[in-house]
Every structure is written in structure tokens, then in C-alpha cells.
Design a protein around this motif. Structure first.
Motif, PDB file in Angstrom:
ATOM      1  N   GLY A  94      20.211  19.658  24.442  1.00  0.00           N
ATOM      2  CA  GLY A  94      19.950  18.912  25.666  1.00  0.00           C
ATOM      3  C   GLY A  94      18.581  18.265  25.713  1.00  0.00           C
ATOM      4  N   GLN A  95      18.163  17.650  24.636  1.00  0.00           N
ATOM      5  CA  GLN A  95      16.840  17.042  24.568  1.00  0.00           C
ATOM      6  C   GLN A  95      16.872  15.639  25.175  1.00  0.00           C
ATOM      7  OE1 GLN A  95      16.049  17.457  20.358  1.00  0.00           O
ATOM      8  NE2 GLN A  95      15.236  19.499  20.642  1.00  0.00           N
ATOM      9  N   LYS A  96      17.145  15.587  26.472  1.00  0.00           N
ATOM     10  CA  LYS A  96      17.285  14.306  27.175  1.00  0.00           C
ATOM     11  C   LYS A  96      16.004  13.483  27.134  1.00  0.00           C
ATOM     12  CE  LYS A  96      21.455  15.247  28.511  1.00  0.00           C
ATOM     13  NZ  LYS A  96      22.511  14.817  27.649  1.00  0.00           N
ATOM     14  N   TRP A  97      14.866  14.119  27.049  1.00  0.00           N
ATOM     15  CA  TRP A  97      13.585  13.410  27.024  1.00  0.00           C
ATOM     16  C   TRP A  97      13.487  12.464  25.832  1.00  0.00           C
ATOM     17  CZ3 TRP A  97      10.498  14.290  22.791  1.00  0.00           C
ATOM     18  CH2 TRP A  97      10.806  15.423  22.028  1.00  0.00           C
ATOM     19  N   LEU A  98      14.267  12.687  24.780  1.00  0.00           N
ATOM     20  CA  LEU A  98      14.214  11.837  23.588  1.00  0.00           C
ATOM     21  C   LEU A  98      14.693  10.414  23.852  1.00  0.00           C
ATOM     22  CD1 LEU A  98      15.411  14.282  20.824  1.00  0.00           C
ATOM     23  CD2 LEU A  98      13.236  13.093  20.916  1.00  0.00           C
ATOM     24  N   ALA A  99      15.554  10.236  24.833  1.00  0.00           N
ATOM     25  CA  ALA A  99      16.088   8.900  25.110  1.00  0.00           C
ATOM     26  C   ALA A  99      14.998   7.951  25.610  1.00  0.00           C
ATOM     27  CB  ALA A  99      17.219   9.000  26.125  1.00  0.00           C
ATOM     28  N   ASP A 100      13.904   8.489  26.123  1.00  0.00           N
ATOM     29  CA  ASP A 100      12.864   7.651  26.728  1.00  0.00           C
ATOM     30  C   ASP A 100      11.528   7.671  26.003  1.00  0.00           C
ATOM     31  OD1 ASP A 100      14.571   6.910  28.874  1.00  0.00           O
ATOM     32  OD2 ASP A 100      14.195   8.848  29.802  1.00  0.00           O
ATOM     33  N   VAL A 101      11.484   8.164  24.772  1.00  0.00           N
ATOM     34  CA  VAL A 101      10.195   8.197  24.080  1.00  0.00           C
ATOM     35  C   VAL A 101       9.725   6.761  23.809  1.00  0.00           C
ATOM     36  CG1 VAL A 101      10.515  10.470  23.047  1.00  0.00           C
ATOM     37  CG2 VAL A 101      11.235   8.437  21.789  1.00  0.00           C
ATOM     38  N   PRO A 102       8.425   6.508  23.956  1.00  0.00           N
ATOM     39  CA  PRO A 102       7.927   5.151  23.745  1.00  0.00           C
ATOM     40  C   PRO A 102       7.905   4.743  22.271  1.00  0.00           C
ATOM     41  CG  PRO A 102       6.129   6.626  24.300  1.00  0.00           C
ATOM     42  CD  PRO A 102       7.394   7.413  24.456  1.00  0.00           C
ATOM     43  N   ASN A 103       7.786   5.693  21.376  1.00  0.00           N
ATOM     44  CA  ASN A 103       7.783   5.417  19.937  1.00  0.00           C
ATOM     45  C   ASN A 103       8.638   6.465  19.247  1.00  0.00           C
ATOM     46  OD1 ASN A 103       4.796   4.564  20.875  1.00  0.00           O
ATOM     47  ND2 ASN A 103       5.565   3.214  19.277  1.00  0.00           N
ATOM     48  N   LEU A 104       9.295   6.032  18.181  1.00  0.00           N
ATOM     49  CA  LEU A 104      10.136   6.942  17.426  1.00  0.00           C
ATOM     50  C   LEU A 104       9.897   6.705  15.948  1.00  0.00           C
ATOM     51  CD1 LEU A 104      12.423   9.067  17.451  1.00  0.00           C
ATOM     52  CD2 LEU A 104      14.049   7.160  17.466  1.00  0.00           C
ATOM     53  N   LEU A 105       9.521   7.752  15.253  1.00  0.00           N
ATOM     54  CA  LEU A 105       9.320   7.688  13.811  1.00  0.00           C
ATOM     55  C   LEU A 105      10.175   8.766  13.173  1.00  0.00           C
ATOM     56  CD1 LEU A 105       6.479   6.805  15.216  1.00  0.00           C
ATOM     57  CD2 LEU A 105       5.676   6.892  12.877  1.00  0.00           C
ATOM     58  N   ILE A 106      10.701   8.478  12.004  1.00  0.00           N
ATOM     59  CA  ILE A 106      11.499   9.463  11.277  1.00  0.00           C
ATOM     60  C   ILE A 106      10.832   9.697   9.925  1.00  0.00           C
ATOM     61  CG2 ILE A 106      13.742   9.990  10.269  1.00  0.00           C
ATOM     62  CD1 ILE A 106      15.017   8.321  12.460  1.00  0.00           C
TER      63      ILE A 106
END
Length: 174
Positions: A94-106
Motif C-alpha cells: 500500500g505504498q500510495k505515496w509513490l504515485a506522487d513522488v516528484p522524482n523517480l530513479l531506478i
């Protein structure tokens, strides 16, 4: 980040008093002891050049077996970031906060590069066993750790997320 004078005792309890920092300890040690994941972010993205600098610093980190088997993917297309963020947010944790991260790196372990070099040079790849996976995974983890330290030095919060491993096929197609 805590401003406590006893960050190790605060985190691990009184049994850590014997490893607490003395007055001559570098200030970096106190900062390292006060670290933690951040899951609430401002909405404004980090400038691309700052991300590139942080990635360059991460890739300067030592590597296992000196093979540099790691890559960093900056997801900067808003639609792709939203798609991946939603995929990761819908997981069982349930990591809903991930949908709104300003930057995403893998951060990726990449032992394919080493295999390609062997193929190009018509050489047998002698390490085709579990250690090849570990080399790449450890290199990616070392780079991630260096990235987190560099980001924190810039005053930025970071939260490594392992849920990407649950969606490797979907992410590789994205």
C-alpha cells in the motif's frame, strides 16, 4: 534528521552508549547516525542537472569486483513517472505515496554489459553463476547508498523502494 547529541543511543537504546561518538568524531558520523527514509516530499521536482550530479557522484562509488555493473535510470517523462508510480503504489504494501513522488530513479544491477563485452571479444564468460547476479546487485546497492548520501548532503530526502523487483517485467517494457 535528528539534532540529538546521542543519535546511536536514541536509535538503538542504552546498549549503544559504548559506541556513541566522542567530541573528536567527524560531524558526518552524527549525520549518518540520524538518517532515515523520507516518504513525504515537496511537489516541485529536483532540477535535472542536480539529479545528474547526484547520479555522477553515485557512480563514483566503489564497486564489487571492479566491474561497474550498475545503471541509474532517471524517469523524467511525467506520464511514465505516473504510470510507474501507480504500478508501485498498488502493491501489497500500500505504498500510495509513490504515485506522487516528484522524482523517480531506478537503480539497476547490470551484468549484461560484462556478458556483451565477452561476446564482442569472442571470449567465454567464466562467471556464469550466482556470483554474477550478486556482483551486479551489490554494485547497484553501493551506487544507491552513495546517491542517498549525496542527496542528503544537498538537503534532499530519499526513500529507496524495493517494490520495483516485484514488477521487473512490466518496468522493462515501460
Amino acid at each position: 534528521m535528528s539534532n540529538s547529541k546521542t543519535p546511536l543511543v536514541d536509535r538503538f537504546g542504552p546498549d549503544a552508549a559504548d559506541v556513541e561518538f566522542g567530541g573528536d568524531a567527524p560531524s558526518l558520523l552524527g549525520k549518518l547516525a540520524a538518517r532515515g527514509s523520507v516518504r513525504k516530499f515537496r511537489s516541485d521536482p529536483i532540477p535535472y542537472l542536480t539529479l545528474r550530479r547526484l547520479c555522477a557522484l553515485a557512480l563514483c562509488a566503489p564497486t564489487k569486483s571492479d566491474l561497474q555493473q550498475r545503471d541509474i535510470i532517471i524517469i523524467d517523462a511525467p506520464s511514465l513517472k505516473s504510470q510507474i508510480g501507480a504500478l508501485l503504489a498498488d502493491g501489497p504494501l500500500g505504498q500510495k505515496w509513490l504515485a506522487d513522488v516528484p522524482n523517480l530513479l531506478i537503480f539497476c544491477g547490470n551484468n549484461r554489459r560484462q556478458r556483451r563485452i565477452h561476446t564482442l571479444r569472442d571470449r567465454h564468460f567464466a562467471n556464469d553463476h550466482l556470483d554474477a547476479f550478486f556482483n551486479a546487485a551489490v554494485d547497484a546497492a553501493i551506487a544507491l547508498s552513495a546517491f542517498v548520501i549525496a542527496a542528503e548532503a544537498e538537503g534532499l530526502g530519499v526513500c529507496p523502494v524495493s517494490a520495483v523487483r516485484n514488477h521487473a517485467d512490466a518496468l522493462s517494457r515501460s
